[in-house]
Motif scaffolding. Structure first.
Motif, PDB file in Angstrom:
ATOM      1  N   THR A  94      12.679  -8.682   8.531  1.00 40.46           N
ATOM      2  CA  THR A  94      13.560  -7.699   9.164  1.00 40.46           C
ATOM      3  C   THR A  94      14.969  -7.755   8.591  1.00 40.46           C
ATOM      4  O   THR A  94      15.576  -6.720   8.286  1.00 40.46           O
ATOM      5  CB  THR A  94      13.598  -7.928  10.682  1.00 40.46           C
ATOM      6  OG1 THR A  94      12.264  -7.874  11.207  1.00 40.46           O
ATOM      7  CG2 THR A  94      14.444  -6.871  11.370  1.00 40.46           C
ATOM      8  N   ALA A 130      20.505  -5.507  12.948  1.00 40.00           N
ATOM      9  CA  ALA A 130      19.638  -6.453  12.239  1.00 40.00           C
ATOM     10  C   ALA A 130      20.367  -7.072  11.053  1.00 40.00           C
ATOM     11  O   ALA A 130      19.757  -7.398  10.037  1.00 40.00           O
ATOM     12  CB  ALA A 130      18.363  -5.749  11.775  1.00 40.00           C
ATOM     13  N   LEU A 237       7.612  -2.225  10.989  1.00 41.86           N
ATOM     14  CA  LEU A 237       9.041  -2.360  11.248  1.00 41.86           C
ATOM     15  C   LEU A 237       9.726  -1.016  11.035  1.00 41.86           C
ATOM     16  O   LEU A 237       9.572  -0.390   9.985  1.00 41.86           O
ATOM     17  CB  LEU A 237       9.643  -3.407  10.303  1.00 41.86           C
ATOM     18  CG  LEU A 237      11.166  -3.555  10.313  1.00 41.86           C
ATOM     19  CD1 LEU A 237      11.656  -4.054  11.671  1.00 41.86           C
ATOM     20  CD2 LEU A 237      11.611  -4.502   9.202  1.00 41.86           C
ATOM     21  N   LEU A 239      13.538   0.813  11.254  1.00 41.55           N
ATOM     22  CA  LEU A 239      14.981   0.581  11.343  1.00 41.55           C
ATOM     23  C   LEU A 239      15.710   1.921  11.314  1.00 41.55           C
ATOM     24  O   LEU A 239      15.553   2.701  10.367  1.00 41.55           O
ATOM     25  CB  LEU A 239      15.451  -0.293  10.180  1.00 41.55           C
ATOM     26  CG  LEU A 239      14.865  -1.712  10.124  1.00 41.55           C
ATOM     27  CD1 LEU A 239      15.271  -2.398   8.827  1.00 41.55           C
ATOM     28  CD2 LEU A 239      15.315  -2.534  11.321  1.00 41.55           C
TER      29      LEU A 239
END
Length: 346
Positions: A94, A130, A237, A239
């Motif tokens: 991440t 992140a 994932l 983002l």
């Protein structure tokens, strides 16, 4: 008057009667009240008893805290170490993905690997949340399954938690893919924050809450979390990149007043990074950056006016449009239509 009569006569009293009575009363109180020394001794005894009780209670509470923390340290070095290794892999992926974008990438095997029917792990957060471990772990607690996942993955994907428990897999909408947020919640007893909470517990009643958390985490939550992550075949994932327009949608009050979150971003067209990692081989299969937007209209004369409902509907159609774009990019347009993203994305 005779001598006898004069000797039996009562002594004559002089002065006012009220003054005499007051003098007698003072004498009575002087001889009947507790002395200052006795009062000090009694007060000292009471203080000593109170101090002894407080010391015993504090000493007992300290012993209970140390016993609980000793058990917690043992968990950290056993199942905690196993969880940490799994978590660290996902966190590193991440943090790397939140750095400068490396460009779109599709592994040659991506089009033939339909990960949507396999157990997996999911995390969605902002790129800005992140940048480091502390902000990532904090923001991960807010991650939730959204319509991007609902539209991208197969609706009958089996329950990861049920598989890990050895139960009938069934199909649980909230469960697959398994949200990494649940992993952080299940392993909270391994954190410094939890340890500090134990140390700051004011009494046995508050400490009992931590004891119950420890017992449940050790016997159920942590083993289940480890089993789920071990069985996961992919890590999805997502983002979200910030856009200036999101600031106008932030709440005016509350803990998130003026703060941009995923709830605001998902109502707007904004760049979104999508990464799919094959956890079996530790290999990135998909890396895409897309920006999607869709709209909706009401049939008939009646329309909804509640801003929160309209915002939720806007997030849903935007996320489903994003899911369709991603799946189309992974597959050829014809294959994507045949394989089918959920109808909600069409």
């Amino acid at each position: 008057m005779s001598e006898y009569e004069s000797s039996s006569e009562k002594p004559r009293e002089y002065g006012l009667k009220a003054v005499r009575d007051a003098r007698v009363e003072r004498g009575r109180l002087k001889h009947g009240r507790i002395s200052s020394k006795a009062m000090l001794v009694a007060l000292g005894s009471m203080v000593a008893v109170a101090l002894a009780a407080w010391f015993f209670r504090e000493h007992s509470l300290a012993d209970q805290k140390e016993e609980l923390l000793s058990k917690q340290r043992a968990v950290v070095t056993t199942v905690g170490a196993e969880w940490s290794a799994l978590r660290d892999t996902l966190e590193k992926t991440t943090l790397d993905a939140a750095g400068p974008y490396k460009g779109d990438y599709l592994d040659p095997e991506a089009s033939s690997w339909d990960f949507r029917g396999f157990p997996g792990v999911y995390l969605r957060t902002r790129v800005e949340d992140a940048k480091d471990l502390d902000s990532l772990r904090k923001s991960a607690k807010e991650s939730a399954r959204d319509s991007f996942v609902g539209c991208l993955l197969r609706p009958n994907n089996p329950s990861a938690a049920a598989i890990a428990r050895g139960e009938d897999a069934g199909a649980e909408w909230q469960d697959q893919p398994w949200n990494l947020r649940l992993g952080y919640a299940a392993t909270r007893i391994l954190t410094d924050e939890w340890v500090n909470g134990v140390k700051d517990a004011e009494d046995e009643l508050h400490l009992r809450v931590f004891v119950q958390q420890y017992e449940k985490a050790k016997s159920e939550e942590i083993p289940l979390t480890i089993d789920i992550v071990k069985k996961a075949q992919f890590f999805l994932l997502v983002l979200d990149e910030d856009v200036p327009e999101a600031q106008a949608l932030t709440p005016d009050a509350g803990p998130n007043a003026g703060k941009v979150t995923g709830l605001e971003l998902q109502q707007l067209p904004h760049p979104t990074r999508i990464h799919v990692i094959d956890l079996r081989r530790g290999k990135e299969m998909v890396r895409l950056r897309r920006e999607a937007e869709a709209d909706f209209r009401f049939a008939g004369e009646r329309t909804l006016r509640d801003p929160s409902i309209l915002a939720a509907m806007k997030r849903q159609v935007n996320n489903c449009a994003l899911a369709r774009d991603v799946w189309t990019a992974i597959k050829s347009p014809a294959e994507a239509a045949d394989a089918g993203v959920s109808d909600a994305a069409k």
